[in-house]
Motif scaffolding. Structure first.
Motif, mmCIF file in Angstrom:
data_model
loop_
_atom_site.group_PDB
_atom_site.id
_atom_site.type_symbol
_atom_site.label_atom_id
_atom_site.label_comp_id
_atom_site.label_asym_id
_atom_site.label_seq_id
_atom_site.Cartn_x
_atom_site.Cartn_y
_atom_site.Cartn_z
ATOM 1 N N PHE A 6 0.835 -1.206 0.000
ATOM 2 C CA PHE A 6 0.000 0.000 0.000
ATOM 3 C C PHE A 6 0.868 1.254 0.000
ATOM 4 O O PHE A 6 0.635 2.216 -0.720
ATOM 5 C CB PHE A 6 -0.923 -0.018 1.211
ATOM 6 N N PHE A 7 1.940 1.211 0.858
ATOM 7 C CA PHE A 7 2.838 2.354 0.926
ATOM 8 C C PHE A 7 3.488 2.616 -0.443
ATOM 9 O O PHE A 7 3.591 3.748 -0.891
ATOM 10 C CB PHE A 7 3.933 2.111 1.970
ATOM 11 N N LYS A 8 3.919 1.558 -1.102
ATOM 12 C CA LYS A 8 4.599 1.705 -2.388
ATOM 13 C C LYS A 8 3.657 2.249 -3.459
ATOM 14 O O LYS A 8 4.064 2.968 -4.358
ATOM 15 C CB LYS A 8 5.161 0.359 -2.823
ATOM 16 N N ALA A 9 2.382 1.872 -3.340
ATOM 17 C CA ALA A 9 1.421 2.269 -4.367
ATOM 18 C C ALA A 9 0.937 3.704 -4.203
ATOM 19 O O ALA A 9 0.289 4.241 -5.090
ATOM 20 C CB ALA A 9 0.224 1.318 -4.358
ATOM 21 N N LYS A 10 1.231 4.328 -3.073
ATOM 22 C CA LYS A 10 0.727 5.664 -2.804
ATOM 23 C C LYS A 10 1.393 6.675 -3.720
ATOM 24 O O LYS A 10 2.617 6.673 -3.882
ATOM 25 C CB LYS A 10 0.983 6.035 -1.347
ATOM 26 N N PRO A 11 0.646 7.572 -4.356
ATOM 27 C CA PRO A 11 1.247 8.554 -5.257
ATOM 28 C C PRO A 11 2.066 9.591 -4.495
ATOM 29 O O PRO A 11 1.998 9.694 -3.279
ATOM 30 C CB PRO A 11 0.020 9.205 -5.910
ATOM 31 N N VAL A 12 2.836 10.332 -5.243
ATOM 32 C CA VAL A 12 3.650 11.391 -4.652
ATOM 33 C C VAL A 12 2.725 12.457 -4.053
ATOM 34 O O VAL A 12 1.737 12.859 -4.662
ATOM 35 C CB VAL A 12 4.567 12.031 -5.719
ATOM 36 N N LYS A 13 3.080 12.906 -2.855
ATOM 37 C CA LYS A 13 2.252 13.886 -2.161
ATOM 38 C C LYS A 13 2.327 15.243 -2.847
ATOM 39 O O LYS A 13 3.402 15.785 -3.073
ATOM 40 C CB LYS A 13 2.714 14.008 -0.708
ATOM 41 N N LYS A 14 1.162 15.801 -3.169
ATOM 42 C CA LYS A 14 1.089 17.099 -3.815
ATOM 43 C C LYS A 14 0.782 18.187 -2.794
ATOM 44 O O LYS A 14 0.109 17.947 -1.795
ATOM 45 C CB LYS A 14 0.013 17.091 -4.901
ATOM 46 N N PRO A 222 5.273 9.735 6.725
ATOM 47 C CA PRO A 222 5.340 10.519 5.479
ATOM 48 C C PRO A 222 4.823 9.782 4.244
ATOM 49 O O PRO A 222 4.470 10.417 3.257
ATOM 50 C CB PRO A 222 6.839 10.836 5.347
ATOM 51 N N ASN A 223 4.773 8.458 4.293
ATOM 52 C CA ASN A 223 4.312 7.699 3.131
ATOM 53 C C ASN A 223 2.813 7.394 3.167
ATOM 54 O O ASN A 223 2.281 6.778 2.244
ATOM 55 C CB ASN A 223 5.091 6.379 3.025
ATOM 56 N N VAL A 224 2.155 7.788 4.258
ATOM 57 C CA VAL A 224 0.714 7.556 4.378
ATOM 58 C C VAL A 224 0.042 8.911 4.534
ATOM 59 O O VAL A 224 0.258 9.611 5.516
ATOM 60 C CB VAL A 224 0.391 6.664 5.598
ATOM 61 N N PHE A 225 -0.773 9.284 3.573
ATOM 62 C CA PHE A 225 -1.395 10.607 3.629
ATOM 63 C C PHE A 225 -2.666 10.620 2.803
ATOM 64 O O PHE A 225 -2.947 9.718 2.007
ATOM 65 C CB PHE A 225 -0.421 11.680 3.121
ATOM 66 N N LEU A 226 -3.448 11.674 3.004
ATOM 67 C CA LEU A 226 -4.647 11.914 2.206
ATOM 68 C C LEU A 226 -4.341 12.998 1.186
ATOM 69 O O LEU A 226 -3.704 14.005 1.515
ATOM 70 C CB LEU A 226 -5.811 12.375 3.087
ATOM 71 N N SER A 227 -4.805 12.796 -0.030
ATOM 72 C CA SER A 227 -4.697 13.857 -1.023
ATOM 73 C C SER A 227 -5.753 14.913 -0.720
ATOM 74 O O SER A 227 -6.695 14.664 0.049
ATOM 75 C CB SER A 227 -4.924 13.290 -2.422
ATOM 76 N N GLU A 228 -5.607 16.079 -1.329
ATOM 77 C CA GLU A 228 -6.626 17.109 -1.115
ATOM 78 C C GLU A 228 -7.981 16.648 -1.639
ATOM 79 O O GLU A 228 -9.028 16.943 -1.030
ATOM 80 C CB GLU A 228 -6.220 18.416 -1.800
ATOM 81 N N GLU A 229 -7.978 15.900 -2.735
ATOM 82 C CA GLU A 229 -9.238 15.385 -3.272
ATOM 83 C C GLU A 229 -9.918 14.461 -2.269
ATOM 84 O O GLU A 229 -11.132 14.538 -2.046
ATOM 85 C CB GLU A 229 -8.980 14.624 -4.572
ATOM 86 N N GLU A 230 -9.132 13.611 -1.611
ATOM 87 C CA GLU A 230 -9.692 12.707 -0.594
ATOM 88 C C GLU A 230 -10.188 13.490 0.614
ATOM 89 O O GLU A 230 -11.254 13.198 1.165
ATOM 90 C CB GLU A 230 -8.639 11.684 -0.180
ATOM 91 N N MET A 231 -9.413 14.490 1.020
ATOM 92 C CA MET A 231 -9.819 15.330 2.151
ATOM 93 C C MET A 231 -11.180 15.973 1.888
ATOM 94 O O MET A 231 -12.075 15.952 2.749
ATOM 95 C CB MET A 231 -8.774 16.416 2.415
ATOM 96 N N ARG A 232 -11.340 16.519 0.711
ATOM 97 C CA ARG A 232 -12.588 17.218 0.383
ATOM 98 C C ARG A 232 -13.741 16.236 0.175
ATOM 99 O O ARG A 232 -14.887 16.559 0.500
ATOM 100 C CB ARG A 232 -12.375 18.111 -0.841
ATOM 101 N N LYS A 233 -13.454 15.049 -0.327
ATOM 102 C CA LYS A 233 -14.499 14.036 -0.464
ATOM 103 C C LYS A 233 -15.028 13.625 0.907
ATOM 104 O O LYS A 233 -16.231 13.466 1.107
ATOM 105 C CB LYS A 233 -13.956 12.807 -1.204
ATOM 106 N N ILE A 234 -14.115 13.454 1.849
ATOM 107 C CA ILE A 234 -14.519 13.094 3.214
ATOM 108 C C ILE A 234 -15.345 14.213 3.828
ATOM 109 O O ILE A 234 -16.393 13.980 4.429
ATOM 110 C CB ILE A 234 -13.278 12.800 4.082
ATOM 111 N N SER A 235 -14.875 15.439 3.666
ATOM 112 C CA SER A 235 -15.580 16.598 4.208
ATOM 113 C C SER A 235 -16.984 16.713 3.611
ATOM 114 O O SER A 235 -17.971 16.909 4.332
ATOM 115 C CB SER A 235 -14.777 17.867 3.928
#
Length: 298
Positions: A6-14, A222-235
């Motif tokens: 899962f960690f490896k598959a995570k995209p680069v943090k924007k 640092p390798n586990v995070f939410l993208s802004e799109e995910e943050m706003r979807k949750i909100s």
């Protein structure tokens, strides 16, 4: 192994498009309830006036505590999406959550407590209110429901809802990202937690420690995070799923005026402005025009 994949598959943090806290939803219902209770003092039977005043005092104390927490969040200067006073249902369970804070580095479920008395936590994790004399001597202890356990239940329910509704999330990242925390919002409250289990100690803080608590998670995983799109979807999901919880106080009071048979709230006196009863007084539901129940005055 699955977690490593899962960690490896995570995209680069924007970088996020915002840099400071955003209050997506504030608590407007609590001030409204206090205002409603103020109007009830003139409507309840005399024997219950003191009870109404006690309820106003209780709600006002809770509002002050939430304001203290909100102040800390607003002045954290962290890129957060904040939802206050969220009421959610999932099948037969429900949860009223004081604050849900969504960051790229975590989702924080916050239970706000504003106790006047000191709080003792035993080595078994039991919570006691400590009543003191003016000189500071404890003369009585009273057990209270464990707020950490309560908030963990809220967090688990929220996790189930998010996993069911937002496909891009999964159990592995939510296990890392979700945190349930109890914030004591009275600066004068002393938390006696010397004997408390570590898992309890790690789940409680004072409100003035909230910013440093959140900052501690910024670089923790640092390798586990939410993208802004995910943050706003949750909100957006939480805002849409929030249920306006009806005021419960009306049901326990007895009123000097008629009660609306549909809405179960005390009615208000009005004067007919047209028709054959023009000029006559009647009792009407305060929720008009949503509710058009009336009671005629002979």
């Amino acid at each position: 192994m699955a977690l490593l994949n899962f960690f490896k598959a995570k995209p680069v943090k924007k970088e996020l498009s915002f840099s400071e806290p955003i209050f997506v939803k504030e608590n407007l219902s609590l001030p409204r309830q206090i205002k409603q209770l103020e109007t009830l003092k003139d409507l309840v039977i005399p024997e219950q006036v003191a009870e109404v005043e006690q309820d106003i005092k209780k709600l006002s104390s809770g509002l002050t505590g939430e304001k203290n927490v909100a102040y800390e969040l607003k002045n954290s200067y962290l890129p957060l999406l904040i939802l206050q006073d969220i009421y959610l249902k999932n099948d037969d369970t429900n949860a009223q959550i004081d604050f849900i804070v969504i960051a790229s580095f975590g989702i924080f479920v916050i239970e706000c407590k504003k106790f006047i008395d000191d709080i003792e936590i035993t080595n078994k994790g039991d919570f006691n209110r400590c009543f003191k004399t003016p000189t500071g001597i404890i003369y009585k202890k009273e057990g209270i429901y464990n707020p950490v356990t309560q908030n963990r239940h809220h967090s688990e329910m929220l996790k189930k809802l998010l996993l069911a509704q937002i496909p891009t999330l999964n159990t592995q990242n939510l296990d890392v990202l979700m945190h349930a925390i109890v914030v004591f919002a009275n600066p004068k409250t002393v938390i006696r937690d010397t004997e408390a289990p570590n898992e309890i100690k790690e789940s409680i803080i004072k409100h003035d420690q909230l910013t440093s608590y959140l900052k501690g998670f910024q670089n923790q995983n640092p390798n586990v995070f939410l993208s802004e799109e995910e943050m706003r979807k949750i909100s957006d999901f939480l805002l849409e799923g929030n249920i306006e919880k009806p005021m419960q106080f009306f049901k326990k009071y007895r009123f000097k005026v008629p009660v609306c048979p549909k809405c179960d709230v005390p009615m208000v006196k009005r004067v007919a402005k047209r028709g054959m009863n023009q000029g006559k007084e009647f009792w009407g539901c305060p929720n008009y025009p949503r509710c058009k129940q009336i009671v005629n005055i002979d």
